[in-house]
Design a protein around this motif. Structure first.
Motif, PDB file in Angstrom:
ATOM      1  N   LEU A   1      -6.773   4.507   0.334  1.00 42.09           N
ATOM      2  CA  LEU A   1      -5.857   4.458   1.475  1.00 42.09           C
ATOM      3  C   LEU A   1      -5.899   3.078   2.132  1.00 42.09           C
ATOM      4  O   LEU A   1      -4.854   2.512   2.471  1.00 42.09           O
ATOM      5  N   ALA A   2      -7.090   2.550   2.304  1.00 41.25           N
ATOM      6  CA  ALA A   2      -7.210   1.244   2.956  1.00 41.25           C
ATOM      7  C   ALA A   2      -6.476   0.181   2.157  1.00 41.25           C
ATOM      8  O   ALA A   2      -5.739  -0.642   2.716  1.00 41.25           O
TER       9      ALA A   2
ATOM     10  N   ILE B   1      -2.400  -3.919   1.978  1.00 45.97           N
ATOM     11  CA  ILE B   1      -1.723  -4.999   1.246  1.00 45.97           C
ATOM     12  C   ILE B   1      -0.224  -4.811   1.465  1.00 45.97           C
ATOM     13  O   ILE B   1       0.327  -3.779   1.079  1.00 45.97           O
ATOM     14  N   PRO B   2       0.457  -5.759   2.066  1.00 51.54           N
ATOM     15  CA  PRO B   2       1.885  -5.565   2.361  1.00 51.54           C
ATOM     16  C   PRO B   2       2.703  -5.509   1.081  1.00 51.54           C
ATOM     17  O   PRO B   2       2.572  -6.368   0.215  1.00 51.54           O
ATOM     18  N   SER B   3       3.537  -4.496   0.986  1.00 52.97           N
ATOM     19  CA  SER B   3       4.312  -4.329  -0.240  1.00 52.97           C
ATOM     20  C   SER B   3       5.460  -5.318  -0.339  1.00 52.97           C
ATOM     21  O   SER B   3       6.109  -5.410  -1.372  1.00 52.97           O
TER      22      SER B   3
ATOM     23  N   VAL C   1       4.886  -8.438  -0.128  1.00 48.85           N
ATOM     24  CA  VAL C   1       4.283  -9.581  -0.814  1.00 48.85           C
ATOM     25  C   VAL C   1       3.891  -9.211  -2.244  1.00 48.85           C
ATOM     26  O   VAL C   1       4.197  -9.916  -3.195  1.00 48.85           O
ATOM     27  N   VAL C   2       3.184  -8.104  -2.347  1.00 51.05           N
ATOM     28  CA  VAL C   2       2.689  -7.671  -3.659  1.00 51.05           C
ATOM     29  C   VAL C   2       3.526  -6.464  -4.085  1.00 51.05           C
ATOM     30  O   VAL C   2       3.790  -5.589  -3.266  1.00 51.05           O
ATOM     31  N   PRO C   3       3.963  -6.415  -5.360  1.00 51.32           N
ATOM     32  CA  PRO C   3       4.743  -5.245  -5.786  1.00 51.32           C
ATOM     33  C   PRO C   3       3.968  -3.940  -5.579  1.00 51.32           C
ATOM     34  O   PRO C   3       2.744  -3.896  -5.790  1.00 51.32           O
ATOM     35  N   ALA C   4       4.700  -2.903  -5.195  1.00 54.72           N
ATOM     36  CA  ALA C   4       4.058  -1.630  -4.842  1.00 54.72           C
ATOM     37  C   ALA C   4       3.258  -1.055  -6.002  1.00 54.72           C
ATOM     38  O   ALA C   4       2.167  -0.507  -5.823  1.00 54.72           O
TER      39      ALA C   4
ATOM     40  N   TYR D   1       4.604   4.814   3.819  1.00 56.02           N
ATOM     41  CA  TYR D   1       4.908   3.852   4.878  1.00 56.02           C
ATOM     42  C   TYR D   1       4.818   2.428   4.353  1.00 56.02           C
ATOM     43  O   TYR D   1       5.383   1.516   4.908  1.00 56.02           O
ATOM     44  N   ASN D   2       4.004   2.236   3.307  1.00 56.23           N
ATOM     45  CA  ASN D   2       3.906   0.920   2.683  1.00 56.23           C
ATOM     46  C   ASN D   2       4.619   0.923   1.334  1.00 56.23           C
ATOM     47  O   ASN D   2       4.340   0.102   0.472  1.00 56.23           O
TER      48      ASN D   2
END
Lengths: 515, 403
Positions: free
Chosen positions: B123-124, B129-131, B133-136, B210-211
């Motif tokens: 979960l953390a 990690i913002p999606s 920037v980095v692919p989900a 949510y991310n």
């Protein structure tokens, strides 16, 4: 009732079948009053089945059992007890944390107003142990006394219940030579007092020494009953195995060459007490010789072997194998030039829940022959196991896929021997390789070890059996309380002298004492 | 025909499966009995209600609710089946966790703790990690791997303690469980992951959607419309097959089993027993950790972070899942799904009858009991054929002798 029959127990034409196999096929066994009657046969000959029938654990399909000439029906062990039949099992049925006295009266307790009447029991037991020479400390706990004393407890248990027919199931398997001779004396005393004894064994020496008559079984069939006085070991073993057996070890004179194993001042700490279990042991073993470490069980042999093979840590000293220092090497590094037939085949030698083929590659499963990229090549393992099974004649129900647990002790040992000898290492360490095995298997293992020696391997043997020590080895080292107290030439010594060294009564002259 | 049947029966695996099925059947029957008894003593439940309850106990997964006349209707219920598979995913993983450790002779009762550490880590990672920037999908993979690592570390602790100090792994596992429960609570308590956007959702962590992080559906959502199912179940099954191969086909599996069956013999053969004990516990921990990741990364599951007073049941339920499968990784797939089915059955009882879901807990409890008992059942089944085997061995010997 007047005893009209010459025999106290007669088992006539007993046939006991298990699905697909006749464990006992028309077996007749007649036990005279006051005699010691040996029941001889290889592993799996049907001795235990026959005794289980007598003890009421199995019901025979055919045949009758007579007590004092009267036909009886023994449906369960309680019936057997009521007929005064008692048994000392190979593995004792004692409660470790109870005292000897409590173990003996357990199940046959006399009570006074609901309380145990230990006093009367004690008096009776003291009388019995006096009468038959069964020295035990009634107040000691089972866990604190020796195996020999535990066995005497079992015997007293039978006597306390006024048993007249005593069955001993391989009673010497767990005893030291001294304890064996004590037991033999006890059995003679019992017979003299009118007890009738059935003695199950496959050790010919003991049978010759103690029994009056011998009944021989082979593969579930009755071979014959002979008077001990009119037979000899060779005849008995031929009857038992069904072919002429080589009892004496035949070997050429050893031609030792270069040193393979060199041990200097090795010490191993004890797990039990603060002193060293192995103290300052030095020896050399050369190619082409069998060096035997003799000694009474518990004098540091186990710790010595564990230290040598890497199962235990060596506290000080130096061990060199094939010129390499392996003092503190890991088990697998030490195993590079050493194969090890372990003392306890169930604890160390085999993984009982594994199949035979899996056990055959216990050390080798990572070798390229059996594994590629971390995957085991099972067809190769199968092929290899089958090869060893054929070559060493390991018998099992389903060949390579037999679960090791289901195999007989002799064949388990053969499997270990096959595995260890086929690894073709320069040093073969064999610890009590023939323990609990019958003559046929012993003959085989001895010949294998000699073949190893003649092939230029160094063999280090640990044995408790004086006969084996004297006949098999080229050089004897006696271990006493963790030290080597003597080096003997088997051709120039005898069992008596060896016994003196083993009991610590004698040491090599250089140590100070003399003859 | 009889020949074929008896040969089939002689197979070890058949007996194993049979023994597990028997314990399941006994569990279900006791459940039905419970439904019957409660029904009799409760005036509000009619005879018809009892009969309905019993049918739900056995066939709840195939219930589609009630028809227009108010009678129970049956058929394939896509949403129930899908939810069953979704809930089975973590159960299969914790079942594997317990089963693999057991092959090495270790009782991994620490799956709840390892599961919690996996939960926390996955979960953390998935939420931090913002999606943009980095692919989900990459975040998802990192989160799963992170969970595996966290679980492995948490599992390795009892392993190390066992290997070097010979402290019983059960005690160490129980302690690490509660440490995990408190660590997780403490971690989320001070974190920014607590859901503050949705009204009335205090105490929950944001679902990972949510991310934009969510397990791929692999078309399963269309197959089982209206359910939470996703590709996680496929991953779990693949991992189970992988574990089967690891245990049975590799040198590593051979070593682990050797250590488990007879540590002394393994040592004798030069197998590093300590290393294998630690490794086995680490693998087990990783499996439980991944189980947590597969559940919580689904996108819509919401974690209640205040866990310091309770350990996740899915961790403990790995024990019956493994026991019932006799620690066979392939078997775990089926027993995991079965346990999830019981869960759905419990829901159906609550929704459709006057009974409630706690009956399914009782059924699970009975089956756990019987699963431990399945060994006895197997011995009983084997007892019949054992004498045969002895006879065959002697026959073989005689045959050889004659040659």
């Amino acid at each position: 009732m007047e005893n009209t029959s010459e025999y106290v127990i007669e088992m006539l034409h007993i046939t006991k079948e298990f699905p697909g196999i006749k464990a006992n096929d028309d077996i007749t066994l007649q036990l005279k009053k006051g005699e010691i009657h040996a029941l001889l046969g290889e592993n799996g000959a049907g001795k235990s089945t026959l005794m289980s029938v007598l003890f009421g654990l199995y019901q025979p399909e055919k045949g009758v059992i007579k007590k004092d000439g009267v036909e009886v029906k023994i449906n369960n062990p309680n019936d057997a007890t009521a007929l005064h039949i008692g048994m000392v099992h190979q593995h004792f049925k004692l409660i470790d944390v109870f005292t000897v006295l409590d173990n003996i009266i357990l199940g046959a307790e006399d009570t006074k107003m609901g309380f145990l009447a230990r006093k009367a029991a004690r008096a009776k037991l003291e009388e019995l142990s006096e009468k038959y020479g069964l020295a035990v400390d009634l107040d000691a706990k089972i866990e604190d006394i020796t195996v020999g004393m535990q066995q005497r407890t079992e015997i007293l248990k039978m006597l306390y219940r006024d048993n007249e027919i005593l069955i001993f199931d391989e009673p010497t398997a767990v005893l030291t030579p001294q304890e064996i001779s004590e037991l033999m004396q006890i059995m003679k005393n019992l017979a003299k007092e009118g007890k009738s004894i059935l003695f199950i064994s496959h050790k010919l020496n003991e049978i010759m020494e103690v029994s009056n008559r011998v009944t021989i079984l082979r593969k579930g069939r009755y071979v014959g009953t002979v008077d001990t006085a009119s037979t000899n070991k060779q005849e008995l073993s031929n009857m038992m195995v069904g072919r002429p057996v080589q009892l004496e070890v035949v070997k050429d004179v050893a031609k030792p060459t270069d040193v393979v194993l060199s041990i200097e001042n090795m010490c191993v700490a004890s797990h039990l007490h603060k002193k060293d279990a192995v103290h300052d042991v030095s020896m050399k073993v050369r190619r082409g010789e069998i060096v035997c470490i003799a000694g009474i069980d518990g004098n540091g042999q186990t710790e010595f072997i564990h230290g040598l093979t890497g199962l235990d840590k060596i506290t000080s000293g130096k061990v060199e194998l094939c010129g390499e220092d392996i003092t503190h090497a890991s088990v697998s590094k030490k195993g590079k030039n050493m194969s090890h037939i372990p003392e306890d085949r169930h604890k160390h030698g085999l993984i009982l829940d594994f199949t035979l083929e899996d056990n055959m590659v216990l050390q080798r499963f990572r070798e390229p022959q059996f594994a590629r990229a971390g995957f085991i090549k099972f067809p190769e393992v199968r092929k290899y196991a089958q090869k060893l099974i054929d070559q060493y004649d390991v018998r099992s129900g389903q060949g390579p896929v037999t679960v090791a647990r289901s195999m007989s002790g002799g064949n388990q040992q053969k499997a270990i021997i096959a595995r260890e000898l086929d690894r073709e290492k320069d040093l073969v360490v064999a610890v009590q390789p023939t323990r609990g095995l019958d003559v046929g298997a012993i003959e085989y293992i001895h010949s294998q070890l000699i073949a190893q020696r003649d092939a230029g391997k160094a063999v280090l043997l640990v044995s408790l059996e004086l006969d084996e020590v004297l006949s098999l080895s080229d050089r004897i080292l006696v271990m006493y309380e963790g030290e080597i107290v003597g080096e003997l030439d088997p051709k120039k010594t005898n069992a008596q002298e060896l016994g003196l060294y083993m009991s610590g009564a004698k040491r090599n002259q250089e140590e100070g004492s003399n003859e | 025909m009889k020949e074929i049947l008896s040969r089939w029966y002689a197979k070890d695996s058949v007996k194993k499966i049979l023994s597990s099925l028997i314990s399941i059947l006994i569990g279900l029957c006791v459940g039905a009995l419970l439904v019957l008894i409660t029904g009799i003593f409760k005036s509000t439940i009619s005879g018809k209600g009892i009969w309905e309850g019993i049918r739900i106990v056995f066939l709840g997964i195939l219930s589609t609710g009630r028809d227009a006349n108010g009678a129970l209707s049956w058929g394939l219920n896509a949403s129930n089946l899908g939810n069953m598979l979704f809930r089975a995913t973590p159960l299969i993983m914790t079942g594997l966790s317990v089963g693999v450790a057991y092959k090495t002779g270790l009782f991994n009762i620490g799956a709840p703790g390892q599961y919690l550490m996996g939960t926390m880590t996955s979960l953390a990672i998935a939420l931090s990690i913002p999606s943009e920037v980095v692919p989900a999908w990459l975040i998802w993979i990192i989160a799963v791997l992170g969970a595996a690592l966290a679980g492995a570390l948490w599992g390795a602790i009892p392993g190390i303690v066992k290997a070097f100090f010979n402290i019983n792994e059960v005690i160490a596992c129980i302690m690490t469980n509660w440490i995990a429960a408190n660590v997780v609570t403490w971690f989320f308590d001070g974190s920014g992951f607590c859901n503050v956007q949705e009204y009335g959702k205090t105490g929950y962590i944001y679902p990972t959607r949510y991310n934009n992080v969510a397990t791929v559906k692999l078309g399963l959502d269309k197959l089982f419309a209206g359910s939470q199912v996703n590709g996680g179940i496929i991953f779990a099954i693949l991992i189970a097959i992988g574990m089967y191969i690891l245990i049975n086909k590799t040198t590593l599996g051979y070593q682990l089993k050797a250590c488990g069956s007879n540590r002394n013999a393994a040592k004798y053969a030069g197998i590093k027993d300590r290393r294998n004990i630690i490794l086995s516990m680490a693998i087990s921990g990783a499996l439980a950790g991944v189980g947590a990741a597969l559940y919580w990364l689904s996108g819509n599951t919401e974690f209640v972070w205040s866990t310091y007073q309770a350990l996740p049941a899915v961790g403990f339920n790995g024990i019956p899942v493994a026991l019932l499968a006799l620690n066979n990784p392939i078997g775990v797939i089926f027993t995991g799904i079965f346990m999830a089915m019981l869960n759905i059955v419990g829901q159906q009882l609550t929704n459709l009858t006057a009974y409630n879901e706690y009956i399914s807990d009782v059924i699970i409890a009975i089956i756990v009991y019987m699963a431990a008992f399945s060994l006895v059942i197997r011995v009983w089944l084997e007892g019949k054929s054992k004498k045969k085997a002895i006879a065959e061995e002697s026959k073989e010997v005689t045959k050889k002798e004659e040659e």
